[in-house]
Write a protein that holds these residues in place. Structure first.
Motif, mmCIF file in Angstrom:
data_model
loop_
_atom_site.group_PDB
_atom_site.id
_atom_site.type_symbol
_atom_site.label_atom_id
_atom_site.label_comp_id
_atom_site.label_asym_id
_atom_site.label_seq_id
_atom_site.Cartn_x
_atom_site.Cartn_y
_atom_site.Cartn_z
ATOM 1 N N ALA A 28 0.813 -1.215 0.000
ATOM 2 C CA ALA A 28 0.000 0.000 0.000
ATOM 3 C C ALA A 28 0.850 1.270 0.000
ATOM 4 N N LYS A 29 1.909 1.313 0.780
ATOM 5 C CA LYS A 29 2.723 2.527 0.875
ATOM 6 C C LYS A 29 3.755 2.620 -0.253
ATOM 7 N N GLN A 41 15.089 2.733 -6.859
ATOM 8 C CA GLN A 41 14.021 3.606 -7.344
ATOM 9 C C GLN A 41 12.680 2.919 -7.174
ATOM 10 N N GLY A 42 11.637 3.732 -7.109
ATOM 11 C CA GLY A 42 10.320 3.150 -6.972
ATOM 12 C C GLY A 42 9.229 4.189 -6.880
ATOM 13 N N VAL A 43 8.030 3.692 -6.643
ATOM 14 C CA VAL A 43 6.831 4.511 -6.530
ATOM 15 C C VAL A 43 6.341 4.422 -5.095
ATOM 16 N N VAL A 44 6.082 5.596 -4.499
ATOM 17 C CA VAL A 44 5.643 5.686 -3.106
ATOM 18 C C VAL A 44 4.315 6.436 -3.076
ATOM 19 N N SER A 45 3.351 5.883 -2.376
ATOM 20 C CA SER A 45 2.043 6.531 -2.264
ATOM 21 C C SER A 45 2.137 7.770 -1.401
ATOM 22 N N SER A 46 1.319 8.760 -1.747
ATOM 23 C CA SER A 46 1.237 9.984 -0.952
ATOM 24 C C SER A 46 0.501 9.687 0.346
ATOM 25 N N GLY A 47 0.927 10.313 1.411
ATOM 26 C CA GLY A 47 0.232 10.146 2.680
ATOM 27 C C GLY A 47 -1.013 10.997 2.779
ATOM 28 N N ARG A 52 -2.343 10.628 -5.587
ATOM 29 C CA ARG A 52 -0.993 11.099 -5.889
ATOM 30 C C ARG A 52 0.028 10.054 -5.452
ATOM 31 N N VAL A 53 1.024 9.852 -6.304
ATOM 32 C CA VAL A 53 2.158 9.011 -5.952
ATOM 33 C C VAL A 53 3.435 9.788 -6.251
ATOM 34 N N TYR A 54 4.496 9.369 -5.622
ATOM 35 C CA TYR A 54 5.807 9.980 -5.818
ATOM 36 C C TYR A 54 6.739 8.957 -6.424
ATOM 37 N N VAL A 55 7.582 9.416 -7.324
ATOM 38 C CA VAL A 55 8.630 8.581 -7.891
ATOM 39 C C VAL A 55 9.919 9.036 -7.217
ATOM 40 N N SER A 56 10.521 8.127 -6.455
ATOM 41 C CA SER A 56 11.708 8.458 -5.665
ATOM 42 C C SER A 56 12.868 7.583 -6.084
ATOM 43 N N SER A 81 17.788 17.074 1.885
ATOM 44 C CA SER A 81 17.863 15.851 2.662
ATOM 45 C C SER A 81 16.807 14.868 2.145
ATOM 46 N N PHE A 82 16.930 13.635 2.553
ATOM 47 C CA PHE A 82 15.958 12.628 2.150
ATOM 48 C C PHE A 82 14.583 12.980 2.709
ATOM 49 N N CYS A 83 13.570 12.885 1.870
ATOM 50 C CA CYS A 83 12.196 13.108 2.310
ATOM 51 C C CYS A 83 11.628 11.796 2.854
ATOM 52 N N ASN A 84 10.424 11.853 3.372
ATOM 53 C CA ASN A 84 9.782 10.655 3.912
ATOM 54 C C ASN A 84 9.521 9.604 2.842
ATOM 55 N N HIS A 85 9.335 10.032 1.592
ATOM 56 C CA HIS A 85 9.112 9.068 0.509
ATOM 57 C C HIS A 85 10.371 8.235 0.262
#
Length: 175
Positions: A28-29, A41-47, A52-56, A81-85
């Motif tokens: 899910a996350k 690399q990957g896709v992270v769901s928005s909290g 919305r998803v993030y590509v990190s 700095s690194f974000c939560n994603h």
């Protein structure tokens, strides 16, 4: 594989071996995570927004990172700095591949035989990674994620998929 019968059976199938995850993870996350193209690399769901998803991503070696939405809007948390994603991506990569494999791929030197996600991110932060623009990167990773989703919608079949049929048609000797 032992013997030619195993080889022939594998060669004639349209399925490839999948390495099982190091530990079970929830999709899910972070629904998509990969070690590819010299990056984690990957896709992270928005909290905050379900649509919305993030590509990190984090590059191997210099640990340069990028994070943006699927519409190429920069992540507000990835400023210096690194974000939560990215932290979530590293955590899920450790679950998927194991800490040692992720550390080896990203070229992170740690004394621990099986490092945790927190140890990996701490070591990468110590190297002072820089944020890099990732619009082209984000598009490619998101496209690969969408392609993986499309395969999930296919009915189970033993027939070959044309776009996955890039193996040579003849048997080659294995050294």
């Amino acid at each position: 594989m032992s013997g030619s019968s195993d080889w022939e059976r594998w060669e004639g199938s349209s399925a490839a071996r999948v390495v099982p995850p190091a530990r079970v993870r929830k999709l899910a996350k972070v629904p998509f995570v990969e070690l590819a193209d010299g990056r984690l690399q990957g896709v992270v769901s928005s909290g905050s927004d379900i649509e919305r998803v993030y590509v990190s991503s984090v590059a191997a070696g210099d640990h340069a990172f990028a994070c943006s939405t699927n519409n190429n809007r920069p992540c507000g948390g990835a400023r210096g700095s690194f974000c939560n994603h990215i932290l979530a991506l590293v955590g899920e990569a450790v679950l998927q591949y194991g800490g040692q494999r992720v550390a080896r791929y990203l070229r992170v030197e740690l004394a621990d035989a099986e490092p945790t996600a927190a140890q990996l991110t701490s070591a990468m932060r110590a190297a002072r990674p820089s944020a890099v623009p990732g619009k082209e990167l984000a598009a490619a990773v998101f496209n690969r994620f969408l392609r993986h989703l499309a395969y999930l919608e296919l009915a189970p079949s033993t027939e070959p998929l044309p776009e996955l049929h890039w193996f040579p048609p003849t048997r080659t000797a294995v050294a």
